[in-house]
Design a protein around this motif. Sequence first.
Motif, PDB file in Angstrom:
ATOM      1  N   GLU A  95     -41.167 -79.795  70.041  1.00  0.00           N
ATOM      2  CA  GLU A  95     -40.930 -79.384  68.656  1.00  0.00           C
ATOM      3  C   GLU A  95     -39.849 -78.308  68.636  1.00  0.00           C
ATOM      4  OE1 GLU A  95     -44.348 -78.306  66.418  1.00  0.00           O
ATOM      5  OE2 GLU A  95     -45.535 -80.041  67.065  1.00  0.00           O
ATOM      6  N   LEU A  96     -38.753 -78.638  67.986  1.00  0.00           N
ATOM      7  CA  LEU A  96     -37.707 -77.638  67.834  1.00  0.00           C
ATOM      8  C   LEU A  96     -38.203 -76.556  66.872  1.00  0.00           C
ATOM      9  CD1 LEU A  96     -34.613 -79.971  67.426  1.00  0.00           C
ATOM     10  CD2 LEU A  96     -35.229 -78.647  69.445  1.00  0.00           C
ATOM     11  N   PRO A  97     -38.010 -75.293  67.199  1.00  0.00           N
ATOM     12  CA  PRO A  97     -38.492 -74.226  66.311  1.00  0.00           C
ATOM     13  C   PRO A  97     -37.753 -74.241  64.969  1.00  0.00           C
ATOM     14  CG  PRO A  97     -37.131 -73.318  68.080  1.00  0.00           C
ATOM     15  CD  PRO A  97     -37.361 -74.763  68.409  1.00  0.00           C
ATOM     16  N   ASP A  98     -38.466 -73.883  63.910  1.00  0.00           N
ATOM     17  CA  ASP A  98     -37.862 -73.858  62.572  1.00  0.00           C
ATOM     18  C   ASP A  98     -36.732 -72.845  62.473  1.00  0.00           C
ATOM     19  OD1 ASP A  98     -39.571 -75.814  61.657  1.00  0.00           O
ATOM     20  OD2 ASP A  98     -41.065 -74.394  60.908  1.00  0.00           O
ATOM     21  N   SER A  99     -36.712 -71.893  63.382  1.00  0.00           N
ATOM     22  CA  SER A  99     -35.693 -70.831  63.352  1.00  0.00           C
ATOM     23  C   SER A  99     -34.380 -71.267  63.989  1.00  0.00           C
ATOM     24  CB  SER A  99     -36.232 -69.602  64.098  1.00  0.00           C
ATOM     25  OG  SER A  99     -36.662 -69.969  65.408  1.00  0.00           O
ATOM     26  N   LEU A 100     -34.345 -72.453  64.611  1.00  0.00           N
ATOM     27  CA  LEU A 100     -33.180 -72.876  65.395  1.00  0.00           C
ATOM     28  C   LEU A 100     -31.945 -73.088  64.517  1.00  0.00           C
ATOM     29  CD1 LEU A 100     -32.267 -73.658  68.276  1.00  0.00           C
ATOM     30  CD2 LEU A 100     -32.786 -76.034  67.670  1.00  0.00           C
ATOM     31  N   ILE A 101     -30.842 -72.432  64.895  1.00  0.00           N
ATOM     32  CA  ILE A 101     -29.579 -72.525  64.167  1.00  0.00           C
ATOM     33  C   ILE A 101     -28.514 -73.253  64.980  1.00  0.00           C
ATOM     34  CG2 ILE A 101     -27.690 -71.190  63.141  1.00  0.00           C
ATOM     35  CD1 ILE A 101     -29.692 -68.962  62.573  1.00  0.00           C
ATOM     36  N   GLU A 102     -28.543 -73.097  66.309  1.00  0.00           N
ATOM     37  CA  GLU A 102     -27.468 -73.633  67.149  1.00  0.00           C
ATOM     38  C   GLU A 102     -28.042 -74.289  68.408  1.00  0.00           C
ATOM     39  OE1 GLU A 102     -23.492 -71.995  69.551  1.00  0.00           O
ATOM     40  OE2 GLU A 102     -24.610 -70.676  68.184  1.00  0.00           O
ATOM     41  N   MET A 103     -27.427 -75.406  68.799  1.00  0.00           N
ATOM     42  CA  MET A 103     -27.818 -76.104  70.013  1.00  0.00           C
ATOM     43  C   MET A 103     -26.562 -76.435  70.809  1.00  0.00           C
ATOM     44  SD  MET A 103     -29.819 -79.762  70.431  1.00  0.00           S
ATOM     45  CE  MET A 103     -31.184 -79.207  69.424  1.00  0.00           C
ATOM     46  N   GLY A 104     -26.593 -76.208  72.109  1.00  0.00           N
ATOM     47  CA  GLY A 104     -25.432 -76.432  72.948  1.00  0.00           C
ATOM     48  C   GLY A 104     -25.299 -77.867  73.412  1.00  0.00           C
TER      49      GLY A 104
END
Length: 397
Positions: free
Chosen positions: A75-84
């Motif tokens: 589960e990707l956190p709801d706070s995630l803004i950027e992914m490499g």
Amino acid sequence: YLKQVNIYGNGTGLKSWLKACTTIRKVTFDCPNLEQIADSAFYACTSLEAIQLPNTVQKIGEYAFNGCCGIKGFELPDSLIEMGESAFYGCNSLEHISFSSLLKNIPSNGFADCSGLISVDFGKNVETVSDGAFKNCTNINELIISNTIDSIANNAFNGCTGIKSLMIEDHYNSIKLGQNTESDLNVGLSSSCPLKDVYTGRDITGNAPFHTNKAITQLIISHQVTTFPDSTLTNLSQLSTLSLGNKLEEIPSFEKCINLQELTIGSRIKYLPDFSKCLSLNKIIVSSAKPQRVEMDFANRVYANCTLFVHKGSIVFYQTADVWKNFFNIEEYEAENKATELLFEQDMIDIYPNETFTLNPIVVPFDANEVYKWESSDENVVTVNNFGEITAKSVGE
């Protein structure tokens, strides 16, 4: 052997000190301030099965979980803004992924070679899907492009040999699908995808994004689309169902769609091009009360074997119109929705006596019954016929 790691602390970043730890199976966090997972943090942790990032993480670095082939649920956190780039490359046990409400870009090769991935939920914030993002995700069979996405790069879904159904959700903004794909048979939105059913709810920019998809059997263009999406879609010899929405005004010829059986014609299409070789037609549904011009006669076997369905109240117009009157079987149908509003392109028009002008409003909702009665408030000034064609008679308003 190290099998479980419990991470504590108040730091904001997690470094890559667990990189290539092939025995670790579970990672837990008690890190209330953690914001960033470093590049390659869990790279090649091939036995890792369970990990839940805290809802404070804003960035997942490049290759952070690359090669973590044991992770099934994440589960990707709801706070995630950027992914490499390549963050989850090769996580081939991962089955489902849902994107957070803040993440706007899915990076290049972000989930490439996740061959076990079954479903993708793009959520309500993703705007771009980068090159190779889901390359070789062979277990995805249905792809729903959410209406927030405005750009999908070439090769984004290349090698996704299981995708048979594509739905691009309705929206008034256009979506960009790839670049000049006709120059390279290995690129495009859906190259190597064995698409069967396609629904597009938006205008598409990009050169022939569907040119490699020859097996499409159903193509539905919604009432939001104003321009036919891809001329190569007229070369589909296996196409059996074609629905053209009520905002389209011009369409190409479908003479090569020799197995077409069911055709729905939008109300604003100015004239119908060549369908003379579509000998398998058995059902045509028209949305306009006014019979549209037809470039070329349908085949005689179509006139005999195909049923023409027209809006209730318009059958008399079709029974006397050129070409349309040749159909042996014409039936009326009742639209599910009634018109609530007519939208006109002009607020006012100026015409001189004896000049004519045809009103062609957009009906709201788009799938409403298009049979309505035109009347003039003063026939000494202007007259109007059943199809909205007005003729000026004298000076007035």
